[in-house]
Every structure is written in structure tokens, then in C-alpha cells.
Design a protein around this motif. Sequence first.
Motif: not given
Length: 402
Positions: A138-149
Motif C-alpha cells: 500500500i505504501i509503495y504501489d497503492g491499494t490496487r496493487e494489493l488486490v493483484r498480490y
Amino acid sequence: MILINKLRLILIEDLESIKLSKSPIVVGILLVYAATIFMQYKSKLSLHSIIVFTLVMIIHLLLYLFSNVIFKNKYLLYFIIQGIIVFDCAVIMPSGYETIFLGLIPVLIFQSTIIYYNAIKVIVTSIFYYSIFCVTIIIYDGTRELVRYIPILVLITIAVRAFSVIYIKQVKLRVKSQKVLKELELAYEKVEELTLINERQRMARDLHDTLSQGLVGVIMQLDAVDANLNNNNVKRAQEIVQRAMQHARNTLSDSRLVIHDLRFQESTDIDFSKAIEKEIATFKAVSHTFIITNITVESQISPKIIKHVLYILREALNNIAKHARAKNVAVKIVENRNVLDINISDDGIGFEIKLLDKLFGHYGILGMTERVKAINGEIEIESKKRIGTNIKIRIPIGEEIN
């Protein structure tokens, strides 16, 4: 008891060495370090960042290698510190944090699975590390990237769990095999010890029943020779000397057979009744005691039973001739429903059975008892002073003994 304690110590050491096997996890940490450096080849990494990252990874590795010494079973503190170090690595290498987390978090979760046998503690540890990972994303890439991981995290969790289950099963199987091996070694030592004891007892019985009894017979005959010479009965003395010489030769022959363990093994068709009559005839030759015999056996007796019965009968008759001062002896051997009933009685001076265990050198009755037990028989000895002695023996002669 000493052997059992030794087994426990060995098993505990083996379990610890398996449970905390260092090499697979060390290799995993080194691969993560190499992959992180390699994945940053396009980025402009400063020498300072590489040095700091290397030092932090070295600390991470050393904490793992010496966790038993540093934390001493305080593994909660260990996992918290390792989580902070992993986060620091991500801060030092921001463009390669995915490689760091995806590489080190499964390793740490795997460690928790091996260390903790409690599933709840493993789940809590996993949630702690995944929380750090999610916060970093979340700090580096945001919430959207979290969904991908999220799918990747799920797959990692399943893979780590499956690998841990397989690994623990292998650990348990190896520990079990080690335990079985040690138990077999202990059983072998016990069997070897019992074998030596039984062999000593067998040798003691055979030596007593050949050399000892043979010498007793020779001594008794020499006493008879001495008595006849004192009465100027030279001819009778010479006859007894001849019998004593033959008896000594027989004793020597029997002793050699015992030494080579060949007695009664070459012949399997021994006539039981004739062997008993021969033993009784030997007793008559060295004793003036009147003996009555009753032998009624129709079945084929195994050589093993014949051997023991002859030794038992010889010991009983020698004791009568040497100690009982009996005038009459009765020997009755009757077969009754696959059981050999043996009864040897005399009208001698008798003895106190309870005192035999306290008399050094009197091993005859002990040897008789051991021989009866060796062929699954039962023995009962009754004796009263100035009345006589009665020996009752029951020996099964069924097929299971043969």
C-alpha cells in the motif's frame, strides 16, 4: 535402565537436529539475497544501499543460525525481530521489495511451522508477516496493487503448508525409524545377554553332568577298591578297578561330546528304555543299593528329552549313592496321555530342601530343575530326614516338544 536413558538422549538429539535443520533455509535466504540483487540490475543501486542490504541480510541469517542460543525458546521475539528486518530490507531495496517479501516470508512461515506444533501460533505468525507485506504494498504501489498480490499470497500459503506437512511427516518417519533402530539395538543387546547367561547355565549343567558325576563314580569305585584291598580281596578289587577305568573312559568320551556339542545329534532313533536301563546298570555297578525299576514308555521320545531325562536320572541316582545312604531305590517312568511321569524315591536319610540354596557347590538339584524347565516340564521334590526323598517329574512329550 542405563540403556533406556541412552536411547532417550539419542532420540532427543536426533529430533532436534532434524527439526531445526539449517541448510535448506540458509540456501533459501541466500537465493533471495542473490535474486534481489539480480533483479535490480536495471535500477541504479548505490554501493551504500548494497552494503547496507548485505549487512542486514547477514544479520537476518545470523539470527536464524543462532536462534537457539540467542532467544532460547523465546521464538515470538525472534519472529517479531525478523519481521522488522524484512521490512527494513524492503525499505533499503524499495524496487525489489516484492522479491524480498515473496522470498523471505515463506521461509519464515516455514520456520514457524517447524518450531511451533500449534496451528494457531503458525496462523498468527503468517498474519503478522502478511500484514507487513500488505502495508508495504500500500505504501509503495497503492491499494490496487494489493488486490493483484492476494492470489499470490494464497498460493504461497498453500505451497508452504503443503511443503511443511510433507517435511514434518518425513521428520516423524525418520524419528520413528531411529527409535525402532535403537529399540532393535537394545533388544539385540538383551538377547545377547540372555544368550550368554543361558549358555553359561548350559555349560555348567553339562560339565556337572559329565565331569563332576563321572568323577563321583570313579571316586566311589576307588573307595570300593580300597575297602576290598583292606579285606585282602584282591580279585574283587581288580574287577572294580577295571570298571573304574571303563567308567573314566566313558566320562572322557562324554566330556568330548559336550565340548563339541555333538551328543545325541548324530542319532535320532535312540531307544529310550534301553538308555534308561543302561544308566541304572551303571548305578548298580557302583552302589550296593537295591533298585526297583518300572519303565512303561511306548511313544518315540525326542533326543532332546532323552538327553535331559538321562542327565536328571543320573544326577538323582548319584546323589542317592553319594549322600542318601539308602537301602532301597525305586525308579518309575510311565507314559500317560503324552506326558512322561517320572518318580524316583529312596529310603535314605533325607535332607532339608530349604538349605540347598545356602550350600556352595551343590548344583545337582539346581541343574535338574533347569533341565526340567528346558523341556517344559514340572518337578517336585519332597524329602524328610530319616525317611527318604521322593522326586516327581512330569514332562510333556507331544509333537510341539519334538
